[in-house]
Design an enzyme around this catalytic site. Sequence first.
Site, PDB file in Angstrom:
ATOM      1  N   LYS A  35      34.723  52.639  38.778  1.00 31.63           N
ATOM      2  CA  LYS A  35      33.956  51.394  38.749  1.00 31.63           C
ATOM      3  C   LYS A  35      34.554  50.394  39.742  1.00 31.63           C
ATOM      4  O   LYS A  35      35.665  50.589  40.239  1.00 31.63           O
ATOM      5  CB  LYS A  35      33.977  50.814  37.333  1.00 31.63           C
ATOM      6  CG  LYS A  35      35.368  50.438  36.843  1.00 31.63           C
ATOM      7  CD  LYS A  35      35.358  50.122  35.356  1.00 31.63           C
ATOM      8  CE  LYS A  35      36.753  49.742  34.893  1.00 31.63           C
ATOM      9  NZ  LYS A  35      36.837  49.627  33.435  1.00 31.63           N
ATOM     10  N   TYR A 253      51.455  24.411  53.079  1.00 34.69           N
ATOM     11  CA  TYR A 253      50.722  23.391  52.332  1.00 34.69           C
ATOM     12  C   TYR A 253      51.496  22.945  51.101  1.00 34.69           C
ATOM     13  O   TYR A 253      52.051  23.765  50.362  1.00 34.69           O
ATOM     14  CB  TYR A 253      49.369  23.933  51.873  1.00 34.69           C
ATOM     15  CG  TYR A 253      48.403  24.172  53.012  1.00 34.69           C
ATOM     16  CD1 TYR A 253      47.917  23.101  53.762  1.00 34.69           C
ATOM     17  CD2 TYR A 253      47.976  25.451  53.314  1.00 34.69           C
ATOM     18  CE1 TYR A 253      47.019  23.318  54.808  1.00 34.69           C
ATOM     19  CE2 TYR A 253      47.073  25.672  54.343  1.00 34.69           C
ATOM     20  CZ  TYR A 253      46.605  24.597  55.092  1.00 34.69           C
ATOM     21  OH  TYR A 253      45.724  24.808  56.118  1.00 34.69           O
TER      22      TYR A 253
HETATM   23  C1  LIG Z   1      37.861  50.578  33.002  1.00 30.64           C
HETATM   24  C2  LIG Z   1      37.682  51.505  31.888  1.00 30.64           C
HETATM   25  C3  LIG Z   1      38.506  52.626  31.743  1.00 30.64           C
HETATM   26  C4  LIG Z   1      39.707  52.874  32.634  1.00 30.64           C
HETATM   27  O1  LIG Z   1      40.737  51.957  32.301  1.00 30.64           O
HETATM   28  P1  LIG Z   1      42.168  52.042  32.993  1.00 30.64           P
HETATM   29  O2  LIG Z   1      42.996  51.097  32.233  1.00 30.64           O
HETATM   30  O3  LIG Z   1      41.974  51.606  34.414  1.00 30.64           O
HETATM   31  O4  LIG Z   1      42.603  53.448  32.910  1.00 30.64           O
HETATM   32  C5  LIG Z   1      38.220  53.522  30.736  1.00 30.64           C
HETATM   33  N1  LIG Z   1      37.180  53.316  29.878  1.00 30.64           N
HETATM   34  C6  LIG Z   1      36.384  52.240  29.980  1.00 30.64           C
HETATM   35  C7  LIG Z   1      35.277  52.047  29.017  1.00 30.64           C
HETATM   36  C8  LIG Z   1      36.607  51.297  30.969  1.00 30.64           C
HETATM   37  O5  LIG Z   1      35.816  50.224  31.054  1.00 30.64           O
END
Ligand SMILES: *Cc1c(COP(=O)(O)O)cnc(C)c1O
Length: 356
Positions: A35, A253
Amino acid sequence: MSRPVLAQIDLQALKDNLQVVRRAAPASRVWSVVKANAYGHGLDRIWSALSATDGFALLNLEEAILLRERGWKGPILLLEGFFHADELPLLDKYRLTTSIHSNWQVKVLQNAKLHAPLDIYVKVNSGMNRLGFPPERVHSVWQQLRAMQNVGEMTLMSHFAESELPDGITAPMARIEQAAEGLNCPRSLSNSAATLWHPQAHFDWVRPGIILYGASPSGQWQDVANSGIKPVMTLRSEIIGVQTLKAGDAVGYGSRYRASGEQRIGIVAGGYADGYPRIAPNGTPVWVDGVRTGTVGAISMDMMAIDLTPCPQAGIGSPVELWGNEIKIDDVAAAAGTIGYELMCALAPRVPVVTV
Ligand SMILES: *Cc1c(COP(=O)(O)O)cnc(C)c1O
């Protein structure tokens, strides 16, 4: 490529990290979570390095369709399911597995006209209170779905809120057991942390994300230092200017840093508009010309300053690693009060990316 900032994506590290997952969960199939544009690494760029996976899990249809168009024929899981009823024809066309977490989705699935049944993941809320059915409702929802012609294989799914803690899954597992009672179904529960640290939660499909990209699910690199995972993304640049400060001179800054004596500093082409956290305090680790040193002063939009005291040989053109193999993204994130996930995902579009 004129400006020297650059992100390098190590595809071999990605492949090796998938093997680390395989060794950690040898009896489970693996959803590689890609994702958010593969956590900022570029889905199109990296997916084929993960083609030894059993499936890809992601959020939006565009990314799922991209994988299909590139030729991925294996399973694709929509982690949040469909967002609107009008997406069902595309789920059908592209053969996407969907999470079902709410009643309205059950109804939409019931009424959809599909060419073939869709595989579904029924999500149980095991205590995170984000998405999913309460455990006591799962049985009836399951029976309702099981009876539908539109439904193919069914898997029970849940997600952990604090699986990086030794005792972090005890209460959720009890709720999942309650939901699963009498169903005798496949399960998918484990994110990266549970994949590494809670084998009792592995079941049929694990869903690792962050460890594929070589950072720690706990935010602490030392927690994964011996796991075999390797950073995939290196953010590098060069020194483009050098200043010699006298006692009392300020940098950047807001004059957030003042020299206490004579001090050489390097100006690096890299700032918050590249995705480096502006909030990073003085002393956030960087690596220059083989030496670990730290930032001085506020991070600007396009530049930052670093202390050259430990590396007198460094000067204009010296290579700088902002994160990667030498400086773990977890360490930069920890200094900035966040986690590696956020920094990876925030890599700015203006940063050129190369794969190695
Ligand atoms: C993002 C996500 C994962 C993976 O999580 P990590 O901590 O990056 O391994 C797994 N399951 C769901 C439903 C997620 O949204």
